[in-house]
Scaffold this active site. Structure first.
Site, mmCIF file in Angstrom:
data_model
loop_
_atom_site.group_PDB
_atom_site.id
_atom_site.type_symbol
_atom_site.label_atom_id
_atom_site.label_comp_id
_atom_site.label_asym_id
_atom_site.label_seq_id
_atom_site.Cartn_x
_atom_site.Cartn_y
_atom_site.Cartn_z
ATOM 1 N N ALA A 9 0.806 -1.230 0.000
ATOM 2 C CA ALA A 9 0.000 0.000 0.000
ATOM 3 C C ALA A 9 0.833 1.271 0.000
ATOM 4 O O ALA A 9 0.294 2.352 -0.205
ATOM 5 C CB ALA A 9 -0.923 -0.005 1.223
ATOM 6 N N PHE A 13 0.649 1.206 -7.410
ATOM 7 C CA PHE A 13 -0.783 0.873 -7.509
ATOM 8 C C PHE A 13 -1.440 0.910 -6.127
ATOM 9 O O PHE A 13 -2.576 1.339 -5.980
ATOM 10 C CB PHE A 13 -1.001 -0.552 -8.054
ATOM 11 C CG PHE A 13 -0.497 -0.803 -9.448
ATOM 12 C CD1 PHE A 13 -0.157 0.229 -10.307
ATOM 13 C CD2 PHE A 13 -0.394 -2.111 -9.919
ATOM 14 C CE1 PHE A 13 0.298 -0.023 -11.595
ATOM 15 C CE2 PHE A 13 0.055 -2.376 -11.202
ATOM 16 C CZ PHE A 13 0.410 -1.335 -12.045
ATOM 17 N N ARG A 34 7.489 -0.702 4.652
ATOM 18 C CA ARG A 34 8.115 0.576 5.018
ATOM 19 C C ARG A 34 7.190 1.451 5.868
ATOM 20 O O ARG A 34 6.245 2.064 5.365
ATOM 21 C CB ARG A 34 8.541 1.309 3.748
ATOM 22 C CG ARG A 34 9.679 0.594 3.031
ATOM 23 C CD ARG A 34 9.981 1.191 1.678
ATOM 24 N NE ARG A 34 8.891 0.988 0.731
ATOM 25 C CZ ARG A 34 8.939 1.362 -0.546
ATOM 26 N NH1 ARG A 34 10.000 1.973 -1.005
ATOM 27 N NH2 ARG A 34 7.925 1.129 -1.348
ATOM 28 N N TYR A 148 9.498 -14.043 -13.336
ATOM 29 C CA TYR A 148 8.471 -13.031 -13.043
ATOM 30 C C TYR A 148 7.150 -13.429 -13.701
ATOM 31 O O TYR A 148 6.104 -13.480 -13.045
ATOM 32 C CB TYR A 148 8.912 -11.639 -13.528
ATOM 33 C CG TYR A 148 7.792 -10.637 -13.386
ATOM 34 C CD1 TYR A 148 7.317 -10.302 -12.126
ATOM 35 C CD2 TYR A 148 7.176 -10.076 -14.508
ATOM 36 C CE1 TYR A 148 6.254 -9.414 -11.985
ATOM 37 C CE2 TYR A 148 6.126 -9.191 -14.371
ATOM 38 C CZ TYR A 148 5.666 -8.864 -13.098
ATOM 39 O OH TYR A 148 4.608 -8.007 -12.953
ATOM 40 N N LYS A 152 3.363 -14.692 -12.044
ATOM 41 C CA LYS A 152 2.068 -14.071 -12.341
ATOM 42 C C LYS A 152 1.096 -15.075 -12.964
ATOM 43 O O LYS A 152 -0.114 -14.978 -12.761
ATOM 44 C CB LYS A 152 2.273 -12.841 -13.237
ATOM 45 C CG LYS A 152 2.975 -11.699 -12.522
ATOM 46 C CD LYS A 152 2.191 -11.261 -11.277
ATOM 47 C CE LYS A 152 2.801 -10.091 -10.557
ATOM 48 N NZ LYS A 152 1.984 -9.620 -9.430
ATOM 49 N N GLY A 179 -0.701 -4.419 -18.282
ATOM 50 C CA GLY A 179 0.502 -4.378 -19.103
ATOM 51 C C GLY A 179 1.341 -3.170 -18.707
ATOM 52 O O GLY A 179 1.428 -2.824 -17.516
ATOM 53 N N LEU A 180 1.914 -2.518 -19.690
ATOM 54 C CA LEU A 180 2.853 -1.413 -19.427
ATOM 55 C C LEU A 180 2.184 -0.255 -18.676
ATOM 56 O O LEU A 180 1.210 0.318 -19.150
ATOM 57 C CB LEU A 180 3.408 -0.899 -20.757
ATOM 58 C CG LEU A 180 4.567 0.083 -20.642
ATOM 59 C CD1 LEU A 180 5.838 -0.644 -20.247
ATOM 60 C CD2 LEU A 180 4.780 0.814 -21.960
ATOM 61 N N THR A 184 5.100 4.217 -11.433
ATOM 62 C CA THR A 184 5.430 3.409 -10.255
ATOM 63 C C THR A 184 6.934 3.135 -10.257
ATOM 64 O O THR A 184 7.632 3.423 -11.226
ATOM 65 C CB THR A 184 4.701 2.037 -10.260
ATOM 66 O OG1 THR A 184 5.371 1.165 -11.177
ATOM 67 C CG2 THR A 184 3.238 2.164 -10.647
ATOM 68 N N PHE A 186 8.120 0.197 -10.394
ATOM 69 C CA PHE A 186 8.261 -1.182 -10.887
ATOM 70 C C PHE A 186 9.530 -1.385 -11.729
ATOM 71 O O PHE A 186 10.332 -2.273 -11.452
ATOM 72 C CB PHE A 186 6.999 -1.555 -11.692
ATOM 73 C CG PHE A 186 7.049 -2.916 -12.301
ATOM 74 C CD1 PHE A 186 6.703 -4.039 -11.561
ATOM 75 C CD2 PHE A 186 7.427 -3.104 -13.625
ATOM 76 C CE1 PHE A 186 6.749 -5.314 -12.114
ATOM 77 C CE2 PHE A 186 7.479 -4.368 -14.197
ATOM 78 C CZ PHE A 186 7.137 -5.475 -13.436
HETATM 79 C C1 8X3 Z 1 4.222 -5.632 -15.719
HETATM 80 C C2 8X3 Z 1 4.096 -5.835 -17.191
HETATM 81 O O1 8X3 Z 1 5.326 -6.014 -19.413
HETATM 82 O O2 8X3 Z 1 6.581 -5.117 -17.538
HETATM 83 O O3 8X3 Z 1 3.708 -6.677 -14.982
HETATM 84 O O4 8X3 Z 1 6.083 -7.466 -17.639
HETATM 85 S S1 8X3 Z 1 5.590 -6.127 -17.941
#
Ligand code: 8X3
Length: 248
Positions: A9, A13, A34, A148, A152, A179-180, A184, A186
């Site tokens: 959280a 996202f 954190r 990864y 998923k 998707g993209l 974030t 990420f």
């Molecule tokens: C994120 C999508 O395309 O970077 O889960 O794997 S991608």
């Protein structure tokens, strides 16, 4: 109004979702590792955001914290399993085992620890909704996606199998597969490099955390008789690369 647990959280996202849910009048039990980031969000969002600092990959610690949380909040309506990460884009033959372990621990084991802790309460009250964050990487293979993407795919199939076990109850299970998406940490986490991450989103009208938060709240607010099994989102700018052929 609902009581929703959101994992991861403190940013991305999860933080967008916490903001959206609180703005709609729901109570958010926001989990993350954190404490400082959770506290900042609590200051911003007020008393309907309850910060809970926990590392869900630590099963014993997770069980203790979640037992306390469910004692304080016995009627949890929604669990949003948002916490997750990707590490590295190396091909499998070059990948680091530590990175694989961390992805499995975070994307699979931690999700299972909290799901196992909260699901019986939902079945007992015959009401509840588990919404898991999948990914297009769980559906479409790409070079460097290896573990990864596989974590998923696990999340997606777990959702379907949970639905099978929950048949006859009113508990819902959904997977949201983005998707993209920009905005974030990420890709910075995945690549370990902020500039390389920023380059990925240059001149692309990518999805935003708010797009994901809007989708999740739509799923959550859908009528009780309706279950979104799986929903996949891509920016219009993202499409399919086609199958690669290696020529000698
Ligand atoms: C994120 C999508 O395309 O970077 O889960 O794997 S991608």
């Amino acid at each position: 109004m609902k009581t929703a647990v959101v994992t991861g959280a403190s940013s991305g996202f999860g933080a967008a979702l916490a903001r959206k849910l609180v703005s709609e009048g729901h109570t958010v039990l926001g989990l993350a590792r954190r404490q400082d980031k959770l506290d900042a969000l609590a200051t911003e969002l007020g008393e309907r955001f309850v910060p809970v600092s926990v590392d869900l990959t630590d099963r014993a610690r997770a069980e203790a914290v979640l037992a306390d949380l469910t004692a304080r909040y016995p009627h949890i309506d929604v669990l949003i399993n948002n916490a997750g990460l990707a590490l590295g884009v190396d091909k499998a033959q070059d990948a680091k085992m530590d990175q694989w372990d961390t992805m499995v621990a975070t994307n699979i084991s931690a999700l299972l620890h909290i799901t196992h802790a909260l699901l019986p309460g939902m079945v007992k009250q015959n009401k509840g909704h588990i919404i898991n964050l999948g990914s297009t990487a769980g559906e479409y293979a790409y070079a460097g996606g290896n573990v990864y993407g596989a974590t998923k795919a696990f999340v997606h199939h777990l959702g379907l199998n949970l639905r099978a076990d929950l048949s006859g109850t009113a508990v819902r299970v959904s997977t949201v597969a983005p998707g993209l998406c920009s905005g974030t940490d990420f890709s910075a986490v995945r690549l370990g490099d902020k500039d390389k991450a920023a380059a990925l989103y240059q001149n692309v009208d990518a999805l935003t955390p708010e797009d994901i938060a809007n989708t999740i709240t739509w799923i959550m607010n859908a009528p009780a008789h309706m279950n979104v099994n799986y929903i996949e989102l891509m920016p219009v700018a993202q499409s399919f690369a086609g199958l690669s052929v290696h020529r000698q």
